[in-house]
Design an enzyme around this catalytic site. Structure first.
Site, mmCIF file in Angstrom:
data_model
loop_
_atom_site.group_PDB
_atom_site.id
_atom_site.type_symbol
_atom_site.label_atom_id
_atom_site.label_comp_id
_atom_site.label_asym_id
_atom_site.label_seq_id
_atom_site.Cartn_x
_atom_site.Cartn_y
_atom_site.Cartn_z
ATOM 1 N N GLU A 51 0.945 -1.282 -0.190
ATOM 2 C CA GLU A 51 0.040 -0.085 0.060
ATOM 3 C C GLU A 51 0.891 1.164 0.162
ATOM 4 O OE1 GLU A 51 -2.304 2.940 -0.287
ATOM 5 O OE2 GLU A 51 -3.238 1.031 -0.321
ATOM 6 N N SER A 52 0.680 2.091 -1.068
ATOM 7 C CA SER A 52 1.900 3.088 -1.511
ATOM 8 C C SER A 52 1.772 4.024 -0.233
ATOM 9 C CB SER A 52 1.831 3.468 -2.515
ATOM 10 O OG SER A 52 0.500 4.055 -2.792
ATOM 11 N N CYS A 82 4.987 -2.501 -8.287
ATOM 12 C CA CYS A 82 3.472 -1.778 -8.046
ATOM 13 C C CYS A 82 3.594 -0.654 -7.172
ATOM 14 C CB CYS A 82 2.890 -3.044 -7.207
ATOM 15 S SG CYS A 82 0.965 -2.564 -7.346
ATOM 16 N N ILE A 140 -2.122 -6.211 -9.591
ATOM 17 C CA ILE A 140 -2.987 -6.308 -8.447
ATOM 18 C C ILE A 140 -3.111 -4.877 -7.864
ATOM 19 C CG2 ILE A 140 -3.300 -7.180 -5.828
ATOM 20 C CD1 ILE A 140 -1.264 -9.434 -6.806
ATOM 21 N N ARG A 141 -4.143 -4.272 -8.063
ATOM 22 C CA ARG A 141 -4.186 -2.801 -7.375
ATOM 23 C C ARG A 141 -3.163 -1.992 -8.178
ATOM 24 N NH1 ARG A 141 -4.880 -2.083 -1.808
ATOM 25 N NH2 ARG A 141 -5.742 0.281 -2.408
ATOM 26 N N HIS A 177 3.695 -7.514 -10.589
ATOM 27 C CA HIS A 177 4.596 -8.361 -9.655
ATOM 28 C C HIS A 177 5.176 -9.319 -10.226
ATOM 29 C CE1 HIS A 177 2.655 -6.544 -5.966
ATOM 30 N NE2 HIS A 177 1.646 -6.170 -6.858
ATOM 31 N N GLU A 179 7.615 -11.004 -8.987
ATOM 32 C CA GLU A 179 7.948 -11.924 -7.826
ATOM 33 C C GLU A 179 6.962 -12.881 -7.578
ATOM 34 O OE1 GLU A 179 5.941 -8.520 -6.112
ATOM 35 O OE2 GLU A 179 7.088 -8.756 -7.641
#
Length: 197
Positions: A51-52, A82, A140-141, A177, A179
């Protein structure tokens, strides 16, 4: 630098464990980064997804943001996925009030560009700079790069032209992502950056 580059993965919030596993598998010495004094011991840094806005607050609370931004501007190779892409960017669209970034990548990145968690998706994206086979990307978002400076190289874009992977000098970023998908070419490219720094 020793034969095994020492990589710090910002471990305040988000999917840092997956990056640690990916980089360890590629032969790097990987450590969680949580304190400013650890930055000087690193050959490169990864900022994970998460969550940035929370990552921004925690990185400032722990005193990591300012010295980390300075180190990257000074040449420390960095890779962000992300939320990490948002953290590296110079400008943020749809950020929360007061949200800050490290400002080391000449991009405007839109937060949650594709909607919420339910709008997550996977797709294959051609990225010639990373090889012949397309990159399997998990979103993802995810953010998207809305604008970028002339020094920013676009590595990958969706079929509709939305930019989702970029590099500017020592800074590499992807909106997705690798990873999570078991895709190691971004981590390999990042380690190449570290070795040539």
């Amino acid at each position: 630098m020793s034969a095994r580059p020492r990589i710090g993965v910002l471990a305040l919030q988000g999917d840092f464990r997956e990056h640690i596993a990916s980089l360890t598998e590629l032969g790097a010495e990987v450590v969680p980064l949580r304190r400013p004094e650890e930055i000087d011991t690193l050959d490169g840094v990864v900022i994970p997804g998460g969550e940035s806005s929370v990552m921004d607050k925690l990185s400032r609370t722990f005193g990591v943001a300012e010295p980390l931004g300075a180190a990257i501007r000074d040449g420390l190779p960095a890779y962000g996925t992300c939320a990490g892409m948002i953290m590296l960017s110079s400008r943020i669209a749809a950020g929360i009030p007061g949200q800050q970034t490290l400002g080391v990548l000449d991009t405007t990145v839109r937060r949650n560009a594709f909607g919420n968690q339910n709008d997550s998706f996977e797709t294959d994206i051609p990225m010639p700079a990373l090889g012949e086979a397309p990159v399997h990307a998990v979103f993802i978002r995810a953010p998207v790069v809305e604008e970028h400076g002339t020094d920013v190289e676009v590595l990958g874009a969706l079929a509709d032209g939305q930019v989702v992977a970029v590099q500017q000098g020592n800074v590499l970023a992807s909106a997705f992502h690798p990873e999570v998908a078991g895709e190691d070419r971004f981590h390999r490219r990042f380690l190449d950056l570290v070795r040539s720094a």
